[in-house]
Design an enzyme around this catalytic site. Sequence first.
Site, short mmCIF file in Angstrom:
data_model
loop_
_atom_site.label_atom_id
_atom_site.label_comp_id
_atom_site.label_asym_id
_atom_site.label_seq_id
_atom_site.Cartn_x
_atom_site.Cartn_y
_atom_site.Cartn_z
N LYS A 57 4.48 2.68 -14.03
CA LYS A 57 4.76 2.34 -12.64
C LYS A 57 5.54 1.03 -12.62
CE LYS A 57 2.78 1.79 -8.06
NZ LYS A 57 3.83 0.79 -7.70
N ALA A 61 11.13 -1.83 -5.63
CA ALA A 61 11.25 -1.34 -4.26
C ALA A 61 11.69 0.12 -4.30
CB ALA A 61 12.26 -2.17 -3.48
N ASN A 62 11.01 0.97 -3.53
CA ASN A 62 11.36 2.39 -3.48
C ASN A 62 12.81 2.55 -3.04
OD1 ASN A 62 11.33 5.19 -1.84
ND2 ASN A 62 9.85 5.24 -3.50
#
Length: 416
Positions: A57, A61-62
């Site tokens: 992970k 930022a998406n």
Amino acid sequence: MLRRLGVRHFRRTPLLFVGGDGSIFERYTEIDNSNERRINALKGCGMFEDEWIATEKVHGANFGIYSIEGEKMIRYAKRSGIMPPNEHFFGYHILIPELQRYVTSIREMLCEKQKKKLHVVLINGELFGGKYDHPSVPKTRKTVMVAGKPRTISAVQTDSFPQYSPDLHFYAFDIKYKETEGGDYTTLVYDEAIELFQRVPGLLYARAVIRGPMSKVAAFDVERFVTTIPPLVGMGNYPLTGNWAEGLVVKHSRLGMAGFDPKGPTVLKFKCTAFQEISTDRAQGPRVDEMRNVRRDSINRAGVQLPDLESIVQDPIQLEASKLLLNHVCENRLKNVLSKIGTEPFEKEEMTPDQLATLLAKDALKDFLKDTEPSIVNIPVLIRKDLTRYVIFESRRLVCSQWKDILKRQSPDFSE
């Protein structure tokens, strides 16, 4: 330290902002945190022993890249929606030439695979980077022209860890598509997406850190998981102490497969305690490790797990050499090491399993380095450290599996 100033120019191109009606924009679903209750739910619905795939992970930022049939302009989205072309978002405009190449290649391969034209092809990922506090890595200040104005490229995350690179990067983890304007999005199964990602030169994507039944995945210790990203973006020779990863994203291997009807959650976050969004009380007391009991039970069942070697070493030649190195840890070498030690350290109870494993690992490394190519000896520092850790891990596993027999054989009274 001097700051270098780099400027990239982009023309402002008129583009109708689309996404308010939801016909194009696909909001990325929030992922639930893992905990004992959710793991028990997987056991209850029979999904615990299914195959799961864990990837790192990335703390960023998406970010979404949209390629729409009939349009030359590629669109870009943050978590809340598609952005107008003049919106400054951490300076992503500096990556546009690369992002366009990535999504164009994926569209071509996906349309060929589907044997049809597709209305929208979407690559979901994470925008990350902009900070790397190492004394040998120069501080840089870059700007990019957005709507005719110079805008500073900023760090996506500013925490002390994990740190990935002083530059901005994109990390892909999903591919979605819709065949028609009014249709729904289809998500590619992980293995199908990876098959396409790995054919795009230069694209950084979410490789499997570990895969298998949840009992194996949950045995992975996210609390001591060092991020795998820096060597992939040129920082392999600049190690940072305590550069822990945020955690794992764990997906069901059949997620996106036609006919798959899950009875429980299919995506979970396994977060390092430092990143968990919960504390012991409302006054924000110490964070708790909600997976501690699950991890302990899984380790008892499957043993301690390390990242898959392929997620650490991605150069094919280096990977082959790394596997050869691990093959140097074997029973015959252990017997040779024991013959050099003799029985006295065992008679005096001075030899421990860890000490013997360290001697075995050193012997394996010594012989490997004598015969290997200079290009392998000079691999990046971070990868060398990881390989040493793998050799020690395999040595400990071999020694522990034979410890009782070793004690018996190293006794002065032993005879065949």
